[in-house]
Motif scaffolding. Sequence first.
Motif, PDB file in Angstrom:
ATOM      1  N   UNK A 152       0.826  -1.213   0.000  1.00 51.50           N
ATOM      2  CA  UNK A 152       0.000   0.000   0.000  1.00 51.50           C
ATOM      3  C   UNK A 152       0.861   1.264   0.000  1.00 51.50           C
ATOM      4  N   UNK A 153       2.043   1.169   0.590  1.00 45.90           N
ATOM      5  CA  UNK A 153       2.957   2.317   0.615  1.00 45.90           C
ATOM      6  C   UNK A 153       3.783   2.403  -0.667  1.00 45.90           C
ATOM      7  N   UNK A 154       3.634   1.429  -1.555  1.00 41.24           N
ATOM      8  CA  UNK A 154       4.379   1.440  -2.809  1.00 41.24           C
ATOM      9  C   UNK A 154       5.807   0.968  -2.700  1.00 41.24           C
ATOM     10  N   UNK A 155       6.152   0.330  -1.599  1.00 39.28           N
ATOM     11  CA  UNK A 155       7.535  -0.098  -1.407  1.00 39.28           C
ATOM     12  C   UNK A 155       7.819  -1.484  -1.984  1.00 39.28           C
ATOM     13  N   UNK A 156       6.783  -2.274  -2.208  1.00 36.46           N
ATOM     14  CA  UNK A 156       6.941  -3.584  -2.838  1.00 36.46           C
ATOM     15  C   UNK A 156       5.875  -3.756  -3.903  1.00 36.46           C
ATOM     16  N   UNK A 157       6.174  -4.610  -4.859  1.00 32.55           N
ATOM     17  CA  UNK A 157       5.197  -4.965  -5.885  1.00 32.55           C
ATOM     18  C   UNK A 157       4.982  -6.471  -5.811  1.00 32.55           C
ATOM     19  N   UNK A 158       3.847  -6.911  -6.318  1.00 34.02           N
ATOM     20  CA  UNK A 158       3.516  -8.336  -6.311  1.00 34.02           C
ATOM     21  C   UNK A 158       3.097  -8.754  -7.710  1.00 34.02           C
ATOM     22  N   UNK A 159       3.464  -9.983  -8.060  1.00 34.14           N
ATOM     23  CA  UNK A 159       3.024 -10.539  -9.333  1.00 34.14           C
ATOM     24  C   UNK A 159       2.708 -12.018  -9.136  1.00 34.14           C
ATOM     25  N   UNK A 160       1.758 -12.484  -9.891  1.00 33.41           N
ATOM     26  CA  UNK A 160       1.368 -13.895  -9.843  1.00 33.41           C
ATOM     27  C   UNK A 160       2.317 -14.701 -10.704  1.00 33.41           C
ATOM     28  N   UNK A 161       2.799 -15.810 -10.197  1.00 31.36           N
ATOM     29  CA  UNK A 161       3.638 -16.734 -10.957  1.00 31.36           C
ATOM     30  C   UNK A 161       3.109 -18.133 -10.680  1.00 31.36           C
ATOM     31  N   UNK A 162       2.202 -18.572 -11.529  1.00 26.54           N
ATOM     32  CA  UNK A 162       1.551 -19.855 -11.277  1.00 26.54           C
ATOM     33  C   UNK A 162       0.689 -19.749 -10.036  1.00 26.54           C
ATOM     34  N   UNK A 163       0.937 -20.603  -9.093  1.00 23.11           N
ATOM     35  CA  UNK A 163       0.156 -20.547  -7.847  1.00 23.11           C
ATOM     36  C   UNK A 163       0.839 -19.726  -6.750  1.00 23.11           C
ATOM     37  N   UNK A 164       1.952 -19.110  -7.092  1.00 22.81           N
ATOM     38  CA  UNK A 164       2.705 -18.321  -6.124  1.00 22.81           C
ATOM     39  C   UNK A 164       2.541 -16.833  -6.388  1.00 22.81           C
ATOM     40  N   UNK A 165       2.630 -16.050  -5.331  1.00 28.39           N
ATOM     41  CA  UNK A 165       2.721 -14.602  -5.466  1.00 28.39           C
ATOM     42  C   UNK A 165       4.162 -14.234  -5.155  1.00 28.39           C
ATOM     43  N   UNK A 166       4.784 -13.559  -6.102  1.00 28.68           N
ATOM     44  CA  UNK A 166       6.183 -13.159  -5.969  1.00 28.68           C
ATOM     45  C   UNK A 166       6.215 -11.677  -5.613  1.00 28.68           C
ATOM     46  N   UNK A 223      10.386  -2.367  -4.608  1.00 29.58           N
ATOM     47  CA  UNK A 223      10.277  -1.368  -5.668  1.00 29.58           C
ATOM     48  C   UNK A 223      11.474  -0.431  -5.509  1.00 29.58           C
ATOM     49  N   UNK A 224      12.496  -0.699  -6.300  1.00 32.12           N
ATOM     50  CA  UNK A 224      13.745   0.055  -6.192  1.00 32.12           C
ATOM     51  C   UNK A 224      13.525   1.520  -6.553  1.00 32.12           C
ATOM     52  N   UNK A 225      12.632   1.782  -7.497  1.00 32.20           N
ATOM     53  CA  UNK A 225      12.317   3.161  -7.850  1.00 32.20           C
ATOM     54  C   UNK A 225      11.741   3.924  -6.674  1.00 32.20           C
ATOM     55  N   UNK A 226      10.843   3.279  -5.928  1.00 27.60           N
ATOM     56  CA  UNK A 226      10.267   3.916  -4.740  1.00 27.60           C
ATOM     57  C   UNK A 226      11.333   4.124  -3.675  1.00 27.60           C
TER      58      UNK A 226
END
Length: 104
Positions: A58-72, A76-79
């Motif tokens: 929510x603070x924009x410090x990490x991002x999440x993406x789906x990879x199969x059944x996992x969330x990776x 966020x280096x830019x943040x």
Amino acid sequence: MDTKQALAALSSLAQESRLAVFRLLVQAGPDGMAASKIAERLAISPSSLSFHLKELSHAGMVSARQDGRFIIYAADVGAMNGLIGFLTENCCSGLPCGVNDCTP
């Protein structure tokens, strides 16, 4: 980055487990890490980790993406760089670091 964003970022990092998660994700690099691996490496329960990842996201410090059944999750280096830039924006009275005994 504006003041409101900086406060959200700092607030999200101002807790021991969240700071540990963020630092681990910085070490993991752009490939990130599955939530289960984060929990395992830091010995954090999945429910607690979920809460901490939500706060960081929510603070924009990490991002999440789906990879199969996992969330990776990835830092966020830019943040992170934006936050560092915001904190050092007026460093050394506008002079480059290293001038007038101001160290980087």
